[in-house]
Design a protein around this motif. Structure first.
Motif, PDB file in Angstrom:
ATOM      1  N   ASN A   6       0.824  -1.215   0.000  1.00 34.28           N
ATOM      2  CA  ASN A   6       0.000   0.000   0.000  1.00 34.28           C
ATOM      3  C   ASN A   6       0.855   1.262   0.000  1.00 34.28           C
ATOM      4  OD1 ASN A   6      -2.402  -1.389  -0.046  1.00 34.28           O
ATOM      5  ND2 ASN A   6      -2.720  -1.309   2.178  1.00 34.28           N
ATOM      6  N   ALA A   7       2.013   1.214   0.666  1.00 32.45           N
ATOM      7  CA  ALA A   7       2.902   2.380   0.662  1.00 32.45           C
ATOM      8  C   ALA A   7       3.412   2.673  -0.749  1.00 32.45           C
ATOM      9  CB  ALA A   7       4.071   2.140   1.619  1.00 32.45           C
ATOM     10  N   PHE A   8       3.766   1.618  -1.476  1.00 34.98           N
ATOM     11  CA  PHE A   8       4.194   1.816  -2.867  1.00 34.98           C
ATOM     12  C   PHE A   8       3.072   2.453  -3.685  1.00 34.98           C
ATOM     13  CE2 PHE A   8       7.414  -1.582  -2.070  1.00 34.98           C
ATOM     14  CZ  PHE A   8       8.525  -0.876  -2.489  1.00 34.98           C
ATOM     15  N   LEU A   9       1.864   1.901  -3.590  1.00 32.37           N
ATOM     16  CA  LEU A   9       0.750   2.423  -4.380  1.00 32.37           C
ATOM     17  C   LEU A   9       0.365   3.836  -3.954  1.00 32.37           C
ATOM     18  CD1 LEU A   9      -1.550  -0.735  -4.612  1.00 32.37           C
ATOM     19  CD2 LEU A   9      -0.029   0.196  -6.370  1.00 32.37           C
ATOM     20  N   ALA A  10       0.502   4.132  -2.656  1.00 32.26           N
ATOM     21  CA  ALA A  10       0.142   5.462  -2.167  1.00 32.26           C
ATOM     22  C   ALA A  10       1.036   6.539  -2.760  1.00 32.26           C
ATOM     23  CB  ALA A  10       0.232   5.498  -0.632  1.00 32.26           C
ATOM     24  N   VAL A  11       2.254   6.187  -3.139  1.00 33.54           N
ATOM     25  CA  VAL A  11       3.160   7.144  -3.771  1.00 33.54           C
ATOM     26  C   VAL A  11       3.066   7.063  -5.289  1.00 33.54           C
ATOM     27  CG1 VAL A  11       5.584   7.799  -4.046  1.00 33.54           C
ATOM     28  CG2 VAL A  11       4.737   7.116  -1.807  1.00 33.54           C
ATOM     29  N   LEU A  12       2.965   5.847  -5.818  1.00 31.60           N
ATOM     30  CA  LEU A  12       2.975   5.669  -7.274  1.00 31.60           C
ATOM     31  C   LEU A  12       1.749   6.280  -7.941  1.00 31.60           C
ATOM     32  CD1 LEU A  12       4.327   4.449  -9.738  1.00 31.60           C
ATOM     33  CD2 LEU A  12       3.209   2.266  -9.215  1.00 31.60           C
ATOM     34  N   ILE A  13       0.579   6.132  -7.339  1.00 36.40           N
ATOM     35  CA  ILE A  13      -0.649   6.642  -7.966  1.00 36.40           C
ATOM     36  C   ILE A  13      -0.624   8.165  -8.109  1.00 36.40           C
ATOM     37  CG2 ILE A  13      -3.145   6.872  -7.669  1.00 36.40           C
ATOM     38  CD1 ILE A  13      -3.138   4.032  -6.514  1.00 36.40           C
ATOM     39  N   PRO A  14      -0.324   8.952  -7.062  1.00 37.83           N
ATOM     40  CA  PRO A  14      -0.255  10.404  -7.270  1.00 37.83           C
ATOM     41  C   PRO A  14       0.882  10.828  -8.185  1.00 37.83           C
ATOM     42  CG  PRO A  14       0.362   9.831  -5.024  1.00 37.83           C
ATOM     43  CD  PRO A  14      -0.204   8.604  -5.640  1.00 37.83           C
ATOM     44  N   LEU A  15       2.026  10.142  -8.136  1.00 34.81           N
ATOM     45  CA  LEU A  15       3.110  10.476  -9.051  1.00 34.81           C
ATOM     46  C   LEU A  15       2.666  10.323 -10.503  1.00 34.81           C
ATOM     47  CD1 LEU A  15       6.281   8.831  -7.414  1.00 34.81           C
ATOM     48  CD2 LEU A  15       5.900  11.268  -7.787  1.00 34.81           C
ATOM     49  N   ALA A  34       7.488  18.255  -6.577  1.00 35.32           N
ATOM     50  CA  ALA A  34       6.549  17.339  -5.925  1.00 35.32           C
ATOM     51  C   ALA A  34       7.017  15.891  -6.073  1.00 35.32           C
ATOM     52  CB  ALA A  34       5.150  17.506  -6.521  1.00 35.32           C
ATOM     53  N   CYS A  35       7.541  15.534  -7.255  1.00 36.53           N
ATOM     54  CA  CYS A  35       8.060  14.184  -7.470  1.00 36.53           C
ATOM     55  C   CYS A  35       9.223  13.895  -6.525  1.00 36.53           C
ATOM     56  CB  CYS A  35       8.508  14.012  -8.918  1.00 36.53           C
ATOM     57  SG  CYS A  35       7.157  13.937 -10.126  1.00 36.53           S
ATOM     58  N   LEU A  36      10.141  14.854  -6.421  1.00 37.28           N
ATOM     59  CA  LEU A  36      11.288  14.671  -5.529  1.00 37.28           C
ATOM     60  C   LEU A  36      10.846  14.562  -4.076  1.00 37.28           C
ATOM     61  CD1 LEU A  36      13.858  17.155  -7.113  1.00 37.28           C
ATOM     62  CD2 LEU A  36      13.953  14.650  -7.156  1.00 37.28           C
ATOM     63  N   ALA A  37       9.868  15.387  -3.674  1.00 33.43           N
ATOM     64  CA  ALA A  37       9.392  15.361  -2.289  1.00 33.43           C
ATOM     65  C   ALA A  37       8.730  14.021  -1.974  1.00 33.43           C
ATOM     66  CB  ALA A  37       8.413  16.509  -2.052  1.00 33.43           C
ATOM     67  N   LEU A  38       7.894  13.524  -2.879  1.00 31.11           N
ATOM     68  CA  LEU A  38       7.230  12.248  -2.639  1.00 31.11           C
ATOM     69  C   LEU A  38       8.239  11.098  -2.603  1.00 31.11           C
ATOM     70  CD1 LEU A  38       4.036  12.620  -4.862  1.00 31.11           C
ATOM     71  CD2 LEU A  38       4.105  12.429  -2.377  1.00 31.11           C
ATOM     72  N   TYR A  39       9.197  11.125  -3.507  1.00 30.04           N
ATOM     73  CA  TYR A  39      10.198  10.054  -3.516  1.00 30.04           C
ATOM     74  C   TYR A  39      11.066  10.120  -2.258  1.00 30.04           C
ATOM     75  CZ  TYR A  39      13.870   6.903  -4.971  1.00 30.04           C
ATOM     76  OH  TYR A  39      14.753   5.844  -5.023  1.00 30.04           O
ATOM     77  N   GLY A  80       9.802   9.350  -9.801  1.00 26.41           N
ATOM     78  CA  GLY A  80      10.261  10.299  -8.798  1.00 26.41           C
ATOM     79  C   GLY A  80      11.594  10.937  -9.110  1.00 26.41           C
ATOM     80  N   LEU A  81      12.476  10.227  -9.829  1.00 33.39           N
ATOM     81  CA  LEU A  81      13.800  10.766 -10.130  1.00 33.39           C
ATOM     82  C   LEU A  81      13.978  11.140 -11.599  1.00 33.39           C
ATOM     83  CD1 LEU A  81      16.007   8.343  -7.997  1.00 33.39           C
ATOM     84  CD2 LEU A  81      15.281  10.665  -7.428  1.00 33.39           C
ATOM     85  N   THR A  82      13.396  10.351 -12.505  1.00 34.96           N
ATOM     86  CA  THR A  82      13.600  10.619 -13.932  1.00 34.96           C
ATOM     87  C   THR A  82      12.902  11.891 -14.386  1.00 34.96           C
ATOM     88  OG1 THR A  82      13.830   8.261 -14.394  1.00 34.96           O
ATOM     89  CG2 THR A  82      13.305   9.690 -16.256  1.00 34.96           C
ATOM     90  N   VAL A  83      11.664  12.086 -13.949  1.00 31.86           N
ATOM     91  CA  VAL A  83      10.899  13.253 -14.406  1.00 31.86           C
ATOM     92  C   VAL A  83      11.591  14.564 -14.046  1.00 31.86           C
ATOM     93  CG1 VAL A  83       8.738  14.522 -14.097  1.00 31.86           C
ATOM     94  CG2 VAL A  83       8.689  12.056 -14.480  1.00 31.86           C
TER      95      VAL A  83
END
Length: 358
Positions: A134-143, A173-178, A291-294
């Motif tokens: 769930n932690a993975f999905l909680a970050v991946l979905i908004p990213l 935002a991507c960097l902060a979430l990652y 999170g890092l590539t974008v």
């Protein structure tokens, strides 16, 4: 009991990085088509070698630095390929969108689906920690939503584009979430990502000499990947056009190459009934990809003054959101079975089909 540490460097992982640089210096700028397959084989070998050496260094330094090193190694390869293709021929503003979208779909459905099927065939049901998935999905979905969906609905710039200010905000935002995810994964809630019984056979760290040699070889392998990608870019683009395939297929090729090493490790973990490790490798690669590539490619596009077309088509949006809904159901019970794996593979097939028949 700890498994034996890495005591030597496999010969092929030591020979491929210098061979890659030598091949690029000798043939990479000549544009000789007969050598394209040879250069491609050396590039793929260096992708595997780079990840191997990154894993050795990661085991030496421990967490959280090991996770960061692995993520950076994969990111350098993906960014290098994307930038190399951006600099080749006509501008391709949709390349990063296609590669990120492909990475998400290949991971959430292709790699995860294969891992579930392999685990089901070998062990019927595979168990994992719901909190970690769930932690993975909680970050991946908004990213994925911020990068691939929201650009279609903002009004500052027409079309599926962000304004420079909006792109800068999304990159931060991507960097902060990652960064927040890495903090949770390696700090406060590290146990969310460990097998329920703990790590029964941890890998002892390699010696300092082996780790230092791997660090140098990893750097050389990454250099080989980036330079060979630049040399092979015209051949890749020409091959896709000659086959009459959609340009979006280039993004799928980039994503598949970058995900190849982690895919092998994830499938081996699933076959050994270590589904938690398989999920960590699979979903973790997608989180790092966005999170890092974008942010990195966004900075390069600003420097090159090239726009980035990020928003995916409505059909792709529906299919991606459907995939996330299915993933929430799949990872919501702490167990997987053959049916859920087949569902994910069918969704991957639909994604690939609609690339060729939009």
């Amino acid at each position: 009991m700890a498994r034996a540490p890495t005591s030597r460097i496999p010969l092929h992982t030591a020979l491929l990085p210098p061979a890659g640089v030598a091949a690029w210096l000798a043939f990479g700028q000549a544009g000789l088509e007969p050598l394209a397959l040879l250069l491609a084989a050396i590039l793929l070998g260096n992708v595997l070698a780079a990840v191997h050496h990154a894993e050795v260094v990661a085991r030496r330094v421990g967490e959280p630095y090991g996770t960061i090193i692995l993520a950076l190694a994969v990111t350098v390869m993906e960014v290098g390929m994307i930038v190399a293709l951006m600099l080749t021929g006509d501008p391709n503003p949709s390349l990063m969108r296609d590669s990120v979208h492909a990475a998400v779909m290949l991971v959430v459905h292709g790699l995860a689906g294969l891992c579930i099927v392999v685990a089901a065939i070998r062990h019927r049901q595979a168990e994992f920690r719901v909190e970690g998935a769930n932690a993975f999905l909680a970050v991946l979905i908004p990213l994925a939503t911020l990068v691939l969906v929201v650009p279609n609905f903002v009004v500052s710039v027409p079309g599926p584009f962000y304004s420079p200010l909006q792109l800068g905000f999304v990159s931060l935002a991507c960097l902060a979430l990652y960064g927040a995810f890495i903090f949770i994964q390696t700090g406060w809630h590290r146990d969310f990502f460990l097998p329920a019984g703990g790590d029964s056979a941890p890998i002892a760290p390699p010696s300092g000499r082996i780790a230092l040699a791997s660090l140098g070889l990893m750097t050389l392998a990454l250099l080989s990947v980036v330079t060979l990608a630049k040399a092979l870019s015209p051949a890749v683009l020409e091959g896709v056009r000659a086959a009459g395939a959609p340009v979006a297929l280039v993004g799928v090729i980039v994503a598949a190459i970058v995900l190849m090493p982690e895919s092998g490790a994830a499938l081996r973990a699933a076959a050994a009934n270590r589904m938690q490790s398989a999920i960590n490798l699979a979903l973790g690669s997608a989180v790092a990809c966005i999170g890092l590539t974008v942010p990195t490619v966004a900075a390069v596009s600003w420097w090159l003054d090239q726009p980035l077309e990020l928003g995916i088509a409505p059909g792709g949006t529906v299919l991606m959101l459907l995939g996330f809904l299915v993933a929430i159901i799949t990872y919501g019970t702490g167990r997987t079975n053959l049916l859920s794996g087949i569902v994910h593979l069918v969704l991957l097939a639909a994604y690939v089909f609609y690339i060729f028949a939009p």
